[in-house]
Scaffold this motif. Sequence first.
Motif, mmCIF file in Angstrom:
data_model
loop_
_atom_site.group_PDB
_atom_site.id
_atom_site.type_symbol
_atom_site.label_atom_id
_atom_site.label_comp_id
_atom_site.label_asym_id
_atom_site.label_seq_id
_atom_site.Cartn_x
_atom_site.Cartn_y
_atom_site.Cartn_z
ATOM 1 N N PHE A 183 -5.193 -3.267 -7.333
ATOM 2 C CA PHE A 183 -4.675 -1.908 -7.252
ATOM 3 C C PHE A 183 -5.162 -0.996 -8.374
ATOM 4 N N ALA A 184 -5.634 -1.564 -9.455
ATOM 5 C CA ALA A 184 -5.954 -0.773 -10.644
ATOM 6 C C ALA A 184 -6.983 0.312 -10.374
ATOM 7 N N ARG A 185 -8.011 -0.018 -9.608
ATOM 8 C CA ARG A 185 -9.049 0.972 -9.337
ATOM 9 C C ARG A 185 -8.492 2.167 -8.570
ATOM 10 N N GLN A 186 -7.496 1.940 -7.713
ATOM 11 C CA GLN A 186 -6.904 3.053 -6.972
ATOM 12 C C GLN A 186 -6.136 3.992 -7.899
ATOM 13 N N LEU A 187 -5.500 3.445 -8.919
ATOM 14 C CA LEU A 187 -4.826 4.287 -9.905
ATOM 15 C C LEU A 187 -5.850 5.117 -10.663
ATOM 16 N N GLN A 188 -6.965 4.502 -10.988
ATOM 17 C CA GLN A 188 -8.048 5.212 -11.664
ATOM 18 C C GLN A 188 -8.611 6.302 -10.766
ATOM 19 N N ASP A 189 -8.859 5.975 -9.503
ATOM 20 C CA ASP A 189 -9.431 6.947 -8.572
ATOM 21 C C ASP A 189 -8.486 8.106 -8.293
ATOM 22 N N ALA A 190 -7.184 7.858 -8.442
ATOM 23 C CA ALA A 190 -6.199 8.929 -8.229
ATOM 24 C C ALA A 190 -6.223 9.941 -9.368
ATOM 25 N N GLY A 197 0.810 -1.208 0.000
ATOM 26 C CA GLY A 197 0.000 0.000 0.000
ATOM 27 C C GLY A 197 0.840 1.253 0.000
ATOM 28 N N LYS A 198 2.001 1.220 0.668
ATOM 29 C CA LYS A 198 2.891 2.377 0.709
ATOM 30 C C LYS A 198 3.452 2.679 -0.676
ATOM 31 N N LYS A 199 3.890 1.649 -1.373
ATOM 32 C CA LYS A 199 4.394 1.849 -2.728
ATOM 33 C C LYS A 199 3.307 2.418 -3.632
ATOM 34 N N LEU A 200 2.117 1.890 -3.489
ATOM 35 C CA LEU A 200 1.010 2.348 -4.308
ATOM 36 C C LEU A 200 0.639 3.779 -3.959
ATOM 37 N N SER A 201 0.703 4.122 -2.676
ATOM 38 C CA SER A 201 0.376 5.482 -2.245
ATOM 39 C C SER A 201 1.331 6.499 -2.859
ATOM 40 N N GLU A 202 2.612 6.145 -2.932
ATOM 41 C CA GLU A 202 3.588 7.043 -3.551
ATOM 42 C C GLU A 202 3.255 7.258 -5.028
ATOM 43 N N TYR A 203 2.794 6.209 -5.665
ATOM 44 C CA TYR A 203 2.483 6.301 -7.093
ATOM 45 C C TYR A 203 1.196 7.086 -7.332
ATOM 46 N N THR A 204 0.192 6.864 -6.505
ATOM 47 C CA THR A 204 -1.050 7.626 -6.669
ATOM 48 C C THR A 204 -0.810 9.110 -6.395
ATOM 49 N N SER A 205 0.120 9.400 -5.489
ATOM 50 C CA SER A 205 0.463 10.806 -5.236
ATOM 51 C C SER A 205 1.091 11.430 -6.477
#
Length: 308
Positions: free
Chosen positions: A101-108, A65-73
Amino acid sequence: MAGSSGLTKSAEKIEALAKAGAGAIVLKSIFEEEIVFEHEDILKEAEAAGVHLEQFDYYDFHLKGKKLSEYTSLIQEAKAKVQVPVIASINCVYSHEWVAFARQLQDAGADAIELNMFFLPSDFSRSSQEQEHMYFAVIEKLTGAVSVPIALKISHYFSNLGQMIQRLSQSGVAGLVLFNRFFSPDIDIEKLAIKPSFVFSTPAELAMPLRWIGIMANKVSCDLIASTGIHDGEAVIKQLLAGAKAVQVASSLYKKGPEHIGTLLDTLRDWMGRHNYTSLSDFRGKMSQEASSNPAAYERVQFMKYFS
């Protein structure tokens, strides 16, 4: 388009590319294997220290989740700075992780997702059919998880490339990027060690995507995007004439800077003006295999005429 690279890993660099004229920007890839390897290293350290590994279920989620959070930021920061489409890039090797994780990238705020997927055909335990099935399994799950367009960036390592491109184009993806580049091994003969080589593409590498863009134009159910070997405006024009909807550049931007995009566009505009074209649709695909007066040229593989 600015292709996925180290030049698209920060909001400031992305803004510079947009100002230089990039029509869309593909973010530096988030690597599934990087997350997995980092997590495996932590597990090994914990196991050596006598920690019970069943306690890591939550930490597993937290680390990823941390790695993904950095990317969504990064997506959010880029969207705040530029008006052109921002495309998230996933470098997928294990296939199952990214659906969650894909939906989180979309939501970002990602305008699309580019899935860079490649399985080197060196697994002797898997048939070519099993290898190919993995692509469709991932696409099916990903298209079911998000509503933004998905582009699939593929290699030319398929036993029946034309048929595979056609089948992938019918899988629900919005675009196919032809082709991706990989880490290329070399050997240091003094240190007896494997080292990277050929990091940047060369203009000679234009030939492979040009051939297949030309062959597959008007034979697929999605857009075709050209990638690799595009270093000057003439190469951009050639790919559009072959039938590409768009082109991606990366290596030439490393060598000449973001402002090189302006040079590419100036060459394109000048050529269009000299040929009385007012839009890309006036000439896109004009030199594809289907439209060419010499369609066999795209399938010639021997140098008979050249050396005769």
